[in-house]
Design a protein around this motif. Structure first.
Motif, PDB file in Angstrom:
ATOM      1  N   CYS A 267      35.190  23.896  26.793  1.00  0.00           N
ATOM      2  CA  CYS A 267      35.025  24.761  27.958  1.00  0.00           C
ATOM      3  C   CYS A 267      36.353  25.411  28.329  1.00  0.00           C
ATOM      4  CB  CYS A 267      34.501  23.944  29.133  1.00  0.00           C
ATOM      5  SG  CYS A 267      34.434  24.860  30.685  1.00  0.00           S
ATOM      6  N   GLY A 268      36.317  26.725  28.501  1.00  0.00           N
ATOM      7  CA  GLY A 268      37.506  27.457  28.935  1.00  0.00           C
ATOM      8  C   GLY A 268      37.454  27.829  30.402  1.00  0.00           C
ATOM      9  N   CYS A 269      36.257  27.794  30.989  1.00  0.00           N
ATOM     10  CA  CYS A 269      36.131  28.200  32.390  1.00  0.00           C
ATOM     11  C   CYS A 269      36.374  27.041  33.340  1.00  0.00           C
ATOM     12  CB  CYS A 269      34.754  28.809  32.645  1.00  0.00           C
ATOM     13  SG  CYS A 269      33.380  27.644  32.686  1.00  0.00           S
TER      14      CYS A 269
ATOM     15  N   CYS B 194      31.608  23.235  26.358  1.00  0.00           N
ATOM     16  CA  CYS B 194      30.910  24.348  27.015  1.00  0.00           C
ATOM     17  C   CYS B 194      29.425  24.033  27.140  1.00  0.00           C
ATOM     18  CB  CYS B 194      31.108  25.610  26.168  1.00  0.00           C
ATOM     19  SG  CYS B 194      30.174  27.045  26.742  1.00  0.00           S
ATOM     20  N   ASP B 195      28.875  24.325  28.317  1.00  0.00           N
ATOM     21  CA  ASP B 195      27.425  24.189  28.531  1.00  0.00           C
ATOM     22  C   ASP B 195      26.793  25.513  28.936  1.00  0.00           C
ATOM     23  OD1 ASP B 195      28.195  24.564  31.140  1.00  0.00           O
ATOM     24  OD2 ASP B 195      27.250  22.737  31.909  1.00  0.00           O
TER      25      ASP B 195
ATOM     26  N   HIS C  92      29.821  29.273  32.079  1.00  0.00           N
ATOM     27  CA  HIS C  92      30.705  30.443  32.200  1.00  0.00           C
ATOM     28  C   HIS C  92      29.923  31.739  32.344  1.00  0.00           C
ATOM     29  CE1 HIS C  92      29.917  30.211  27.823  1.00  0.00           C
ATOM     30  NE2 HIS C  92      29.968  31.526  27.897  1.00  0.00           N
TER      31      HIS C  92
HETATM   32  S1  FES Z   1      33.455  28.090  28.853  1.00  0.00           S
HETATM   33 FE1  FES Z   1      33.029  26.783  30.551  1.00  0.00          FE
HETATM   34  S2  FES Z   1      30.876  26.437  30.404  1.00  0.00           S
HETATM   35 FE2  FES Z   1      31.326  27.767  28.730  1.00  0.00          FE
END
Ligand code: FES
Length: 116
Positions: free
Chosen positions: A98-100, A109-110, A113
């Motif tokens: 996950c980047g957000c 990541c789910d 974002h």
């Molecule tokens: S980058 Fe955070 S949920 Fe996809």
């Protein structure tokens, strides 16, 4: 000391507390619009980081979003109240971190974002 290689999520880890969006924040809480409090996670990017991980290796995912070595910790969380999340890869291959920093399935990541 943290290793800065990428990792895969440990299955069954606890979800992160629901984060408040930091983009377009109401400045009524103090500071100019767009200012991010130390207690807020920063959106490093609104997309996952693809990393080729190695089974059995430990990775430290950046939770605060302030690391310059995304998606991994570089120690920039100091003073924020956040700490990196340990992740031991279960299998070798690509992992999407996950980047957000708003995923409910950290550190991976789910799709959250897409709604930020
Ligand atoms: S980058 Fe955070 S949920 Fe996809």
């Amino acid at each position: 000391m943290h290793r800065t290689r990428c990792a895969v999520q440990e299955v069954g880890g606890p979800p992160l507390p629901r984060a408040r969006p930091v983009a377009n924040r109401n400045p009524a809480g103090g500071g100019p619009a767009g200012e991010v409090a130390m207690s807020d996670r920063v959106i490093a990017q609104k997309a996952p980081f693809k990393v080729d991980v190695v089974a059995g290796e430990t990775y430290w995912w950046c939770v605060c979003g302030r690391s310059a070595k995304q998606p991994f910790c570089d120690g920039s969380h100091k003073g924020t109240g956040f700490a990196p999340m340990k992740h031991v890869a279960q299998t070798s291959g690509p992992a999407f971190f996950c980047g957000c920093k708003h995923t409910q399935r950290p550190p991976l990541c789910d799709g959250t974002h897409q709604s930020l």
